[in-house]
Scaffold this active site. Structure first.
Site, PDB file in Angstrom:
ATOM      1  CB  CYS A   1      -9.439  -6.767   8.264  1.00  0.00           C
ATOM      2  SG  CYS A   1      -9.834  -7.370   6.626  1.00  0.00           S
ATOM      3  CB  ILE A   2     -10.156  -1.576   6.039  1.00  0.00           C
ATOM      4  CG1 ILE A   2     -11.112  -0.549   5.422  1.00  0.00           C
ATOM      5  CG2 ILE A   2      -8.787  -1.472   5.407  1.00  0.00           C
ATOM      6  CD1 ILE A   2     -10.693   0.893   5.671  1.00  0.00           C
TER       7      ILE A   2
ATOM      8  N   GLY B   1     -15.721   7.116  -1.953  1.00  0.00           N
ATOM      9  CA  GLY B   1     -15.248   7.724  -0.712  1.00  0.00           C
ATOM     10  C   GLY B   1     -15.487   6.898   0.528  1.00  0.00           C
TER      11      GLY B   1
ATOM     12  N   GLY C   1     -13.987   4.062   1.509  1.00  0.00           N
ATOM     13  CA  GLY C   1     -12.750   3.606   2.148  1.00  0.00           C
ATOM     14  C   GLY C   1     -12.182   4.672   3.068  1.00  0.00           C
TER      15      GLY C   1
ATOM     16  CB  SER D   1      -0.180  -3.608   1.402  1.00  0.00           C
ATOM     17  OG  SER D   1      -1.267  -2.710   1.303  1.00  0.00           O
TER      18      SER D   1
ATOM     19  CD  GLU E   1      -3.411  -6.761  12.668  1.00  0.00           C
ATOM     20  OE1 GLU E   1      -3.154  -7.773  11.992  1.00  0.00           O
ATOM     21  OE2 GLU E   1      -4.421  -6.676  13.393  1.00  0.00           O
TER      22      GLU E   1
END
Length: 435
Positions: free
Chosen positions: A301-302, A312, A314, A339, A335
């Site tokens: 998850c991020i 920047g 992300g 999307s 994972e």
């Protein structure tokens, strides 16, 4: 785990500063007005409006936008028949859904008898490359393609109304985007107040102020594994810091739509990116990863928090996850499923990293060698190069064909690489070696 804007207030409960609401709407596949019949512009409109009604609504830009009524509720006023309406702006992402008053609705535009087949077809509106790139740091998450139609409808029904409208986190007041399943006792709270260091949340500002006088933390719990100037990364073990991990998941869900919320955080490590100053280390985003992944996932998850997007961070988080994989001596991949926006962000990262290497090696390099150098899984390398038409299949083997001018063109299209990870500043021991 799925792979999702507060007034400036001092950490000890100082005065509030301007709210951060993320600016204007971002087009994200909207509903078309095509296929609608029976416009009720003539004659009186029955009030209160029914759930499912389509109508034009005046948004914060003072322009009318098409909306669908998702829910309604009575409001306390002299007129016992007054209602507020929770609406979805059909041109935009669900993050902009909100409660509006009747006077914001153009009752002359009420429409009925919607052709749902045409409606569904229209929702598959394509985004432009610029729009996707604008969002790519904002909202990277594992996709919901694994949900069948019935499950997706059930999810959207359960989460259709945002339960928390705003949060206060450190210096910022943040407008939330989505529903998050906080404990029932918080259901009547429009706004929650988070301690930015331990992530405990409260209903009232006074509670936060009392908490901050007692909270000893000035950074996330766990080990600082990276420090470069004012930028710092902390590794938090979900088993050792269970409450922090769960609170982080509650917080993240407010900004990620189809994120699976795990209450058992023991199996995860959380990597918290912070900006540091004399008041402490302030979280700007994070990613999580499983301690043991049979599928070689290096990221679960991020999220970059809204006030810190478009800086920047992300891209930095993605790059950092691969530097950890290199330290572990194995390839990694995010994972699945991704999307469309998650794939866009990763495809941009993979493109920049791979093409920079190809420029130096003049294409005289194999897929496996690229994988060994970058820790990117061979399948991801192959799919990226194929999408750029840089792969040919000759005599039973894949051959990389790249003209320098073609590489430069693709690199320019991929955009800037974001903040660099200075590997010399990373002091980290892989989990499997920690005891």
């Amino acid at each position: 785990m799925g792979s999702m804007e507060p007034p400036r207030a001092e950490a000890n409960g100082g005065s509030a500063a301007p709210a951060y609401n993320g600016g204007g709407p971002t087009a994200n596949g909207g509903d078309s007005l095509a296929g609608r019949k029976g416009k009720a512009g003539t004659g009186a409109v029955a009030l209160p409006l029914e759930v499912g009604t389509r109508v034009m609504c005046r948004w914060r830009d003072q322009k009318l936008h098409p909306v669908k009524v998702i829910e309604r509720r009575k409001v306390s006023s002299l007129n016992s028949s007054d209602y507020e309406y929770y609406v979805h702006y059909t041109e935009f992402n669900r993050r902009l859904d909100e409660w509006v008053k009747l006077e914001q609705l153009d009752l002359a535009s009420v429409e009925t008898d919607i052709d749902e087949k045409v409606e569904d077809k229209a929702t598959s509106l394509k985004m432009t490359r610029h729009q996707k790139r604008k969002i790519d740091e904002t909202h990277v998450e594992a996709g919901h393609e694994e949900l069948d139609a019935a499950s997706l409808r059930e999810h959207e029904e359960f989460t259709k109304v945002k339960n928390i409208a705003k949060i206060e986190l450190g210096r910022y007041e943040i407008d939330t985007w989505y529903f998050s399943p906080f404990p029932p006792e918080y259901n009547d709270s429009v706004k929650l107040y988070f301690c930015e260091f331990c992530l405990n949340f409260m209903k009232r500002k006074e509670q936060l102020q009392r908490h901050m006088r007692k909270c000893d933390l000035k950074h996330p719990p766990g080990d600082e594994i990276y420090r470069n100037g004012t930028l710092s990364m902390f590794e938090v073990d979900g088993k050792k810091n269970k409450v922090y991990g769960q609170n982080l998941c509650y917080l993240a869900k407010l900004f990620l739509d189809h994120k699976t919320l795990y209450y058992d955080v023991d199996l995860f490590l959380f990597y918290i990116l912070c900006e540091c100053d004399d008041r402490g280390c302030h979280m700007v985003g994070y990613f999580s990863k499983e301690k043991h992944s049979e599928e070689s996932y290096n990221l679960a998850c991020i999220l970059t928090l809204p006030p810190y997007q478009r800086k920047g961070y992300g891209k930095f988080l993605i790059a950092f996850s691969y530097e950890l994989s290199k330290k572990e001596g194995k390839v990694g991949t995010p994972e699945r499923p991704l999307s469309d926006l998650g794939l866009l962000s990763y495809r941009g990262y993979w493109t920049r990293v791979l093409l920079e290497i190809l420029k130096k090696h003049k294409s005289n390099i194999s897929i496996k060698e690229l994988s060994d150098m970058t820790a990117i899984k061979a399948d991801d390398i192959l799919s990226t190069l194929q999408s750029l038409d840089l792969i040919q299949y000759r005599k039973g083997q894949h051959a990389i064909c790249a003209d320098p001018k073609v590489l430069d063109r693709h690199l320019k299209a991929a955009g800037r690489g974001g903040l660099e990870v200075d590997v010399s500043k990373l002091i980290w021991t892989p989990y499997k070696e920690q005891g």
